[in-house]
Design an enzyme around this catalytic site. Structure first.
Site, mmCIF file in Angstrom:
data_model
loop_
_atom_site.group_PDB
_atom_site.id
_atom_site.type_symbol
_atom_site.label_atom_id
_atom_site.label_comp_id
_atom_site.label_asym_id
_atom_site.label_seq_id
_atom_site.Cartn_x
_atom_site.Cartn_y
_atom_site.Cartn_z
ATOM 1 N N PRO A 91 45.877 -34.734 -7.370
ATOM 2 C CA PRO A 91 46.511 -35.083 -8.649
ATOM 3 C C PRO A 91 47.030 -36.520 -8.641
ATOM 4 O O PRO A 91 47.185 -37.137 -9.677
ATOM 5 C CB PRO A 91 47.676 -34.094 -8.755
ATOM 6 C CG PRO A 91 47.411 -33.027 -7.764
ATOM 7 C CD PRO A 91 46.563 -33.618 -6.699
ATOM 8 N N GLU A 118 49.711 -27.844 -1.393
ATOM 9 C CA GLU A 118 50.258 -29.058 -2.004
ATOM 10 C C GLU A 118 49.480 -30.290 -1.572
ATOM 11 O O GLU A 118 49.913 -31.414 -1.817
ATOM 12 C CB GLU A 118 51.731 -29.216 -1.610
ATOM 13 C CG GLU A 118 52.655 -28.172 -2.196
ATOM 14 C CD GLU A 118 52.632 -28.176 -3.710
ATOM 15 O OE1 GLU A 118 52.616 -27.097 -4.299
ATOM 16 O OE2 GLU A 118 52.615 -29.266 -4.296
ATOM 17 N N ARG A 160 23.627 -36.510 -11.722
ATOM 18 C CA ARG A 160 22.814 -36.716 -12.930
ATOM 19 C C ARG A 160 22.378 -38.177 -13.067
ATOM 20 O O ARG A 160 21.477 -38.485 -13.851
ATOM 21 C CB ARG A 160 23.529 -36.254 -14.181
ATOM 22 C CG ARG A 160 24.746 -37.061 -14.557
ATOM 23 C CD ARG A 160 25.463 -36.454 -15.730
ATOM 24 N NE ARG A 160 24.721 -36.602 -16.967
ATOM 25 C CZ ARG A 160 24.720 -37.705 -17.724
ATOM 26 N NH1 ARG A 160 25.404 -38.770 -17.317
ATOM 27 N NH2 ARG A 160 24.049 -37.756 -18.849
ATOM 28 N N ASP A 175 24.670 -42.695 -22.096
ATOM 29 C CA ASP A 175 25.881 -41.894 -21.917
ATOM 30 C C ASP A 175 27.026 -42.407 -22.777
ATOM 31 O O ASP A 175 27.133 -43.602 -23.017
ATOM 32 C CB ASP A 175 26.359 -42.011 -20.454
ATOM 33 C CG ASP A 175 25.713 -40.955 -19.584
ATOM 34 O OD1 ASP A 175 25.708 -41.127 -18.363
ATOM 35 O OD2 ASP A 175 25.204 -39.975 -20.155
HETATM 36 N N1 LIG Z 1 41.183 -34.202 -8.661
HETATM 37 C C1 LIG Z 1 42.081 -33.540 -8.940
HETATM 38 C C2 LIG Z 1 43.167 -32.760 -9.438
HETATM 39 C C3 LIG Z 1 43.973 -31.791 -8.841
HETATM 40 C C4 LIG Z 1 44.025 -31.317 -7.447
HETATM 41 C C5 LIG Z 1 43.127 -31.813 -6.491
HETATM 42 C C6 LIG Z 1 43.236 -31.430 -5.177
HETATM 43 C C7 LIG Z 1 44.235 -30.531 -4.804
HETATM 44 C C8 LIG Z 1 44.647 -29.983 -3.580
HETATM 45 C C9 LIG Z 1 45.721 -29.146 -3.817
HETATM 46 N N2 LIG Z 1 45.986 -29.179 -5.142
HETATM 47 C C10 LIG Z 1 47.073 -28.421 -5.782
HETATM 48 C C11 LIG Z 1 48.241 -29.283 -6.056
HETATM 49 C C12 LIG Z 1 49.037 -28.973 -7.129
HETATM 50 C C13 LIG Z 1 50.165 -29.763 -7.413
HETATM 51 C C14 LIG Z 1 50.463 -30.852 -6.621
HETATM 52 C C15 LIG Z 1 51.633 -31.715 -6.976
HETATM 53 N N3 LIG Z 1 52.774 -31.380 -6.139
HETATM 54 C C16 LIG Z 1 52.930 -32.551 -5.292
HETATM 55 C C17 LIG Z 1 54.186 -32.395 -4.461
HETATM 56 O O1 LIG Z 1 55.306 -32.161 -5.327
HETATM 57 C C18 LIG Z 1 55.182 -30.970 -6.090
HETATM 58 C C19 LIG Z 1 53.933 -31.050 -6.956
HETATM 59 C C20 LIG Z 1 49.662 -31.171 -5.549
HETATM 60 C C21 LIG Z 1 48.528 -30.374 -5.258
HETATM 61 C C22 LIG Z 1 45.111 -30.010 -5.764
HETATM 62 C C23 LIG Z 1 45.007 -30.383 -7.090
HETATM 63 N N4 LIG Z 1 44.840 -31.339 -9.777
HETATM 64 N N5 LIG Z 1 44.590 -31.991 -10.927
HETATM 65 C C24 LIG Z 1 43.595 -32.869 -10.766
HETATM 66 N N6 LIG Z 1 43.099 -33.712 -11.735
#
Ligand SMILES: N#Cc1c(-c2ccc3ccn(Cc4ccc(CN5CCOCC5)cc4)c3c2)n[nH]c1N
Length: 245
Positions: A91, A118, A160, A175
């Site tokens: 994220p 996380e 693609r 695109d």
């Molecule tokens: N690309 C992409 C993604 C992802 C993504 C990608 C990879 C992983 C691996 C684990 N997670 C879950 C996750 C949820 C919340 C959080 C935040 N926390 C950080 C610490 O404080 C509390 C909150 C972190 C990790 C992932 C999520 N989410 N959205 C995108 N666009």
């Protein structure tokens, strides 16, 4: 292109072998290997996570397991050969864009690290960056539960673009975003459906008028839905007719 994916949920990546991507794999345009992270655990519980230092919610993925996994999956990079690019969805990553999809499509090998919980202990990324390029990327401003969905999206966006993967290469050339705009509305038969007719210009055979109409609809849609894309266009991108819209 060779693609390796490391995950604790290998089944999540099964869609990579379906449809267009499946055909590209069968044609030898892409090779995909999915690896179960737990292969590199050594305890009876196959633990891949632990509590976060400093406290806080959830668990963090252990560096030892990931380090051994990436060492094994990437392997020894022959001297003179470029190492693969490691892509880590998170994220907190740099926004994944079509421009990045084109960059990745130029690589001969991509390795994806799918985190869960996380996320992955930062030292894994920092260590990997000492011997291969590492990109921490995000596919959007919303929170998923792990990296697998992001890998599916990124792999599809990249694959693609590879020669021979799309039946109609013009599709990738035209695109959305390739000219900086969203594409406008598309129509097919029947001419009228539930009382809604296809715009006359699209059936006129006047290709100049059709191109103008499509450009106008793309500009309208981009202005309405993604004004940021319009603002980012270089001044030369809009011609006089565009500005008259
Ligand atoms: N690309 C992409 C993604 C992802 C993504 C990608 C990879 C992983 C691996 C684990 N997670 C879950 C996750 C949820 C919340 C959080 C935040 N926390 C950080 C610490 O404080 C509390 C909150 C972190 C990790 C992932 C999520 N989410 N959205 C995108 N666009």
């Amino acid at each position: 292109m060779r693609i390796d994916v490391v995950t604790i949920f290998p089944g999540y990546l099964a869609p990579l072998r379906e449809a267009l991507l499946g055909r590209a794999i069968d044609a030898g345009l892409i090779s995909v290997a999915v690896h179960d992270l737990r292969t590199w655990t050594h305890d009876v519980h196959q633990a891949v996570d632990d509590a976060p230092y400093g406290g806080g919610p959830g668990m963090v993925m252990r560096p030892q397991v990931w380090g051994e996994a990436l060492d094994a999956v990437v392997g020894d990079v022959p001297s003179g050969e470029a190492p693969p690019r490691l892509i880590v969805p998170t994220p907190a990553g740099r926004p994944f864009t079509q421009a990045m999809a084109h960059e990745y499509a130029a690589e001969s090998r991509l390795v994806f690290a799918c985190g869960r919980y996380e996320g992955i202990d930062q030292r894994v990324i920092d260590d990997a960056a000492t011997w291969m390029p590492v990109d921490e990327v995000s596919i959007g401003d919303y929170v998923l539960v792990g990296g697998e969905v992001a890998v599916l999206a990124i792999v599809e966006a990249v694959a693609r673009l590879l020669p021979g993967v799309l039946g109609n290469p013009a599709s990738a050339e035209q695109d959305s975003f390739s000219d900086g705009l969203l594409e406008g509305p598309a129509y097919t038969r029947p001419e009228t459906w539930r009382g809604r007719a296809v715009p006359d210009v699209l059936r006129s055979g006047n290709h100049g008028a059709i191109a103008r109409w499509r450009r106008d609809r793309a500009l309208e849609r981009t202005a309405a839905r993604r004004p940021d894309l319009l603002a980012a266009l270089p001044p030369t991108a809009l011609d006089r007719a565009d500005r008259a819209l």
